[in-house]
Structures are given as C-alpha cells and as structure tokens.
Design a protein around this motif. Structure first.
Motif, PDB file in Angstrom:
ATOM      1  N   SER A 160      26.803  46.336  33.012  1.00  0.00           N
ATOM      2  CA  SER A 160      27.307  45.006  33.341  1.00  0.00           C
ATOM      3  C   SER A 160      27.262  44.821  34.845  1.00  0.00           C
ATOM      4  CB  SER A 160      28.746  44.828  32.835  1.00  0.00           C
ATOM      5  OG  SER A 160      29.609  45.812  33.406  1.00  0.00           O
ATOM      6  N   VAL A 161      27.216  43.577  35.264  1.00  0.00           N
ATOM      7  CA  VAL A 161      27.111  43.266  36.693  1.00  0.00           C
ATOM      8  C   VAL A 161      28.203  42.284  37.077  1.00  0.00           C
ATOM      9  CG1 VAL A 161      24.628  43.658  36.734  1.00  0.00           C
ATOM     10  CG2 VAL A 161      25.494  41.377  36.263  1.00  0.00           C
ATOM     11  N   GLN A 162      28.506  42.268  38.357  1.00  0.00           N
ATOM     12  CA  GLN A 162      29.522  41.353  38.874  1.00  0.00           C
ATOM     13  C   GLN A 162      29.145  40.935  40.287  1.00  0.00           C
ATOM     14  OE1 GLN A 162      33.417  43.062  39.206  1.00  0.00           O
ATOM     15  NE2 GLN A 162      34.365  41.182  39.928  1.00  0.00           N
ATOM     16  N   PHE A 163      29.226  39.645  40.540  1.00  0.00           N
ATOM     17  CA  PHE A 163      28.992  39.112  41.870  1.00  0.00           C
ATOM     18  C   PHE A 163      30.336  38.725  42.476  1.00  0.00           C
ATOM     19  CE2 PHE A 163      25.132  38.359  39.479  1.00  0.00           C
ATOM     20  CZ  PHE A 163      24.130  38.734  40.365  1.00  0.00           C
ATOM     21  N   LYS A 164      30.599  39.208  43.674  1.00  0.00           N
ATOM     22  CA  LYS A 164      31.849  38.893  44.344  1.00  0.00           C
ATOM     23  C   LYS A 164      31.576  38.724  45.834  1.00  0.00           C
ATOM     24  CE  LYS A 164      36.675  40.330  44.704  1.00  0.00           C
ATOM     25  NZ  LYS A 164      37.675  41.376  44.338  1.00  0.00           N
ATOM     26  N   GLY A 165      31.617  37.466  46.282  1.00  0.00           N
ATOM     27  CA  GLY A 165      31.304  37.210  47.683  1.00  0.00           C
ATOM     28  C   GLY A 165      29.858  37.555  47.969  1.00  0.00           C
ATOM     29  N   ASP A 166      29.625  38.398  48.962  1.00  0.00           N
ATOM     30  CA  ASP A 166      28.269  38.819  49.298  1.00  0.00           C
ATOM     31  C   ASP A 166      27.971  40.225  48.799  1.00  0.00           C
ATOM     32  OD1 ASP A 166      30.000  40.142  50.940  1.00  0.00           O
ATOM     33  OD2 ASP A 166      28.799  39.920  52.761  1.00  0.00           O
ATOM     34  N   VAL A 167      28.721  40.670  47.787  1.00  0.00           N
ATOM     35  CA  VAL A 167      28.542  42.015  47.242  1.00  0.00           C
ATOM     36  C   VAL A 167      28.149  41.931  45.776  1.00  0.00           C
ATOM     37  CG1 VAL A 167      29.606  44.281  46.888  1.00  0.00           C
ATOM     38  CG2 VAL A 167      30.274  42.883  48.843  1.00  0.00           C
ATOM     39  N   TYR A 168      27.276  42.803  45.368  1.00  0.00           N
ATOM     40  CA  TYR A 168      26.754  42.853  43.999  1.00  0.00           C
ATOM     41  C   TYR A 168      27.116  44.212  43.411  1.00  0.00           C
ATOM     42  CZ  TYR A 168      23.091  43.145  40.372  1.00  0.00           C
ATOM     43  OH  TYR A 168      22.404  43.292  39.212  1.00  0.00           O
ATOM     44  N   TYR A 169      27.818  44.232  42.261  1.00  0.00           N
ATOM     45  CA  TYR A 169      28.265  45.474  41.639  1.00  0.00           C
ATOM     46  C   TYR A 169      27.538  45.674  40.306  1.00  0.00           C
ATOM     47  CZ  TYR A 169      32.222  44.785  44.822  1.00  0.00           C
ATOM     48  OH  TYR A 169      33.012  44.576  45.916  1.00  0.00           O
ATOM     49  N   ILE A 170      27.226  46.931  40.012  1.00  0.00           N
ATOM     50  CA  ILE A 170      26.705  47.305  38.699  1.00  0.00           C
ATOM     51  C   ILE A 170      27.637  48.354  38.115  1.00  0.00           C
ATOM     52  CG2 ILE A 170      24.765  48.250  37.398  1.00  0.00           C
ATOM     53  CD1 ILE A 170      22.910  47.363  39.585  1.00  0.00           C
ATOM     54  N   PHE A 171      28.080  48.138  36.866  1.00  0.00           N
ATOM     55  CA  PHE A 171      28.984  49.057  36.184  1.00  0.00           C
ATOM     56  C   PHE A 171      28.231  49.748  35.056  1.00  0.00           C
ATOM     57  CE2 PHE A 171      31.534  45.767  38.087  1.00  0.00           C
ATOM     58  CZ  PHE A 171      32.595  46.461  38.657  1.00  0.00           C
ATOM     59  N   ASP A 172      28.497  51.048  34.875  1.00  0.00           N
ATOM     60  CA  ASP A 172      27.801  51.791  33.832  1.00  0.00           C
ATOM     61  C   ASP A 172      28.459  51.571  32.478  1.00  0.00           C
ATOM     62  OD1 ASP A 172      30.108  53.290  33.846  1.00  0.00           O
ATOM     63  OD2 ASP A 172      29.243  55.013  34.853  1.00  0.00           O
ATOM     64  N   VAL A 173      27.994  52.305  31.465  1.00  0.00           N
ATOM     65  CA  VAL A 173      28.497  52.123  30.100  1.00  0.00           C
ATOM     66  C   VAL A 173      29.954  52.525  29.964  1.00  0.00           C
ATOM     67  CG1 VAL A 173      26.226  52.368  29.056  1.00  0.00           C
ATOM     68  CG2 VAL A 173      27.595  54.410  29.496  1.00  0.00           C
ATOM     69  N   CYS A 174      30.457  53.327  30.896  1.00  0.00           N
ATOM     70  CA  CYS A 174      31.866  53.743  30.865  1.00  0.00           C
ATOM     71  C   CYS A 174      32.768  52.770  31.609  1.00  0.00           C
ATOM     72  CB  CYS A 174      32.016  55.138  31.467  1.00  0.00           C
ATOM     73  SG  CYS A 174      31.078  56.414  30.601  1.00  0.00           S
ATOM     74  N   GLY A 175      32.148  51.746  32.243  1.00  0.00           N
ATOM     75  CA  GLY A 175      32.936  50.782  32.994  1.00  0.00           C
ATOM     76  C   GLY A 175      33.197  51.180  34.425  1.00  0.00           C
ATOM     77  N   SER A 176      32.555  52.277  34.873  1.00  0.00           N
ATOM     78  CA  SER A 176      32.745  52.743  36.249  1.00  0.00           C
ATOM     79  C   SER A 176      31.682  52.132  37.159  1.00  0.00           C
ATOM     80  CB  SER A 176      32.669  54.269  36.312  1.00  0.00           C
ATOM     81  OG  SER A 176      33.682  54.858  35.543  1.00  0.00           O
ATOM     82  N   LYS A 177      32.108  51.784  38.341  1.00  0.00           N
ATOM     83  CA  LYS A 177      31.181  51.207  39.313  1.00  0.00           C
ATOM     84  C   LYS A 177      30.321  52.314  39.913  1.00  0.00           C
ATOM     85  CE  LYS A 177      32.890  50.166  43.231  1.00  0.00           C
ATOM     86  NZ  LYS A 177      33.741  49.545  44.232  1.00  0.00           N
ATOM     87  N   PHE A 178      28.999  52.151  39.842  1.00  0.00           N
ATOM     88  CA  PHE A 178      28.140  53.177  40.425  1.00  0.00           C
ATOM     89  C   PHE A 178      27.120  52.598  41.413  1.00  0.00           C
ATOM     90  CE2 PHE A 178      25.497  51.629  37.034  1.00  0.00           C
ATOM     91  CZ  PHE A 178      24.196  51.830  37.445  1.00  0.00           C
ATOM     92  N   VAL A 179      27.018  51.280  41.522  1.00  0.00           N
ATOM     93  CA  VAL A 179      26.147  50.645  42.507  1.00  0.00           C
ATOM     94  C   VAL A 179      26.914  49.515  43.181  1.00  0.00           C
ATOM     95  CG1 VAL A 179      24.039  49.335  42.906  1.00  0.00           C
ATOM     96  CG2 VAL A 179      24.025  51.216  41.285  1.00  0.00           C
ATOM     97  N   GLU A 180      26.865  49.481  44.490  1.00  0.00           N
ATOM     98  CA  GLU A 180      27.500  48.405  45.264  1.00  0.00           C
ATOM     99  C   GLU A 180      26.562  48.042  46.408  1.00  0.00           C
ATOM    100  OE1 GLU A 180      31.389  47.782  48.190  1.00  0.00           O
ATOM    101  OE2 GLU A 180      31.490  49.209  46.521  1.00  0.00           O
ATOM    102  N   LEU A 181      25.979  46.875  46.340  1.00  0.00           N
ATOM    103  CA  LEU A 181      24.985  46.461  47.321  1.00  0.00           C
ATOM    104  C   LEU A 181      25.358  45.094  47.886  1.00  0.00           C
ATOM    105  CD1 LEU A 181      21.814  47.541  45.350  1.00  0.00           C
ATOM    106  CD2 LEU A 181      22.781  48.701  47.327  1.00  0.00           C
ATOM    107  N   LYS A 182      25.034  44.893  49.139  1.00  0.00           N
ATOM    108  CA  LYS A 182      25.352  43.633  49.804  1.00  0.00           C
ATOM    109  C   LYS A 182      24.152  42.694  49.792  1.00  0.00           C
ATOM    110  CE  LYS A 182      29.126  44.933  52.868  1.00  0.00           C
ATOM    111  NZ  LYS A 182      29.648  44.847  54.247  1.00  0.00           N
TER     112      LYS A 182
END
Length: 220
Positions: free
Chosen positions: A7-29
């Motif tokens: 799953s992905v989430q956009f927040k401000g100028d940051v882009y998050y990718i969450f794995d199948v466990c719901g943990s954040k493993f990618v955070e890119l601006k």
C-alpha cells in the motif's frame, strides 16, 4: 504493488510504501519537477521487499531478533522456514517496546518508617477480556516501607470502597499496625463522598496525586 499486498500513502512532499505486514519500508521525497519517483524505482523497492520475508517471520516468531532468525534458519529449527534474506530493517513495534523512561529522582523523598504508615493504591481496568470469575478490574495496594503488594480482583468499580475496607481490616490484623496514610491518584472512584467519609471516620489521611503522574508516588 496492490496485487502484491503493498500500500502507498502520500503525505505532503513525502511518498510512503508499506509492505504486506503494514510496516513502512520506503520513504521518498518529491523531486523538484513535482514527481515522486520513477516506476522502475518503485518496482525495485517492491520486489526487493517481496523477496525478503524476514520481517514477516520476525513477527510470526514473537519478534525474534535477526540473529536468532538466522540461527534458526541455519540449523533447520523450524519446518518450512524459507531462506530468509536477513536485513537490518528496524521493527517499529520493537523500537517502541524497548523505549523506556529515565528513573525518577529520589532526592528529598521521605519514606515510611513503619508498616502501613503509607499505602499506595490504584485501580486498573476495565480489561477487554474478563477473568474466569467475570472480573475486569483489579486493585493494587503497596506498602511504602516493605513494598509488600496485595491484589484484589473486582467485577466493577463500584466495589472499590468495599475492597478497601476488607484490605484495611486484613492488613491491620496481620501487621498489628494502623493504616495512617492512603496515597492514590485523583480518579473519580477515590474522591466520592462515601470514600472520603470513611477515611475521615477511620482517621486516615487521604492524599491525592495528579492523574498519570507516577513521579509523585515515587513507587516504581
């Protein structure tokens, strides 16, 4: 990413990718051109995380550390345990669980010199799951001098005063001492007129501390 459980989430100028466990493993601006990242970069992160199932087994095994997982894998301790790509990714739950508070200062703290001179008392509950007897609360009494603890289980907060009366009689008979000071937080179950009247009639000093401030109790 969605087909693989991400799953992905956009927040401000940051882009998050969450794995199948719901943990954040990618955070890119966001880039200067207004784009976050190229598709090939997303695929690189996603498929690398898909192949690494160590976070999933880390949770399945009760949040074992990475070194233990590697030891289990190399010695075939777990049937059907796949080949894990042990990484140094931090687990958010483990980080929170290992956090702690600095000890409270004991400078100028006065301790009791006799049994029952000062009793610390608190109520916990209601619990989500009741006990076999249907209790969802418990009260804890701690003697300031000896650190002796008594635990009473309750079905309702309405039984707080009755439980305190039972404890007072029992503790005084067993110790041949008189309960003098009762120190509790400012919960509503402790400041009722009935509770205050009993403490006054029994000549017990009723001390109240601020809610959620264990520093005032000095009992860790």
């Amino acid at each position: 990413m969605a087909k693989n459980g991400f799953s992905v989430q956009f927040k401000g100028d940051v882009y998050y990718i969450f794995d199948v466990c719901g943990s954040k493993f990618v955070e890119l601006k966001m880039k200067n051109n207004g784009f976050y990242l190229k598709l090939d970069v997303v695929c690189e992160h996603v498929y690398r995380a898909k192949d690494n199932v160590s976070p999933l087994w880390h949770r399945r095994m009760g949040h074992f550390n990475r070194r233990t997982l590697k030891h289990m894998q190399s010695n075939d301790f777990v049937i059907y345990l796949p080949m894990l790509n042990i990484s140094d990714d931090k687990c958010d739950s483990c980080q929170v669980g290992k956090s702690h508070r600095l000890p409270f200062s004991l400078d100028g703290v006065k301790r009791a010199n006799m049994k029952l001179e000062l009793i610390h008392y608190d109520l916990c509950g209601p619990m989500k799951t009741s006990s076999m007897n249907g209790n969802k609360h418990f009260v804890l009494f701690i003697d300031d001098l000896t650190r002796m603890c008594w635990v009473y289980f309750l079905k309702s907060k309405l039984n707080v005063l009755l439980t305190f009366k039972e404890f007072k009689i029992f503790a005084e008979n067993q110790s041949d001492c008189k309960l003098k000071v009762l120190r509790i937080d400012n919960g509503g179950e402790y400041v009722s007129n009935e509770f205050n009247d009993f403490c006054r009639d029994s000549e017990i000093l009723h001390q109240l501390t601020a809610p959620r401030a264990p520093q005032q109790n000095r009992v860790c």
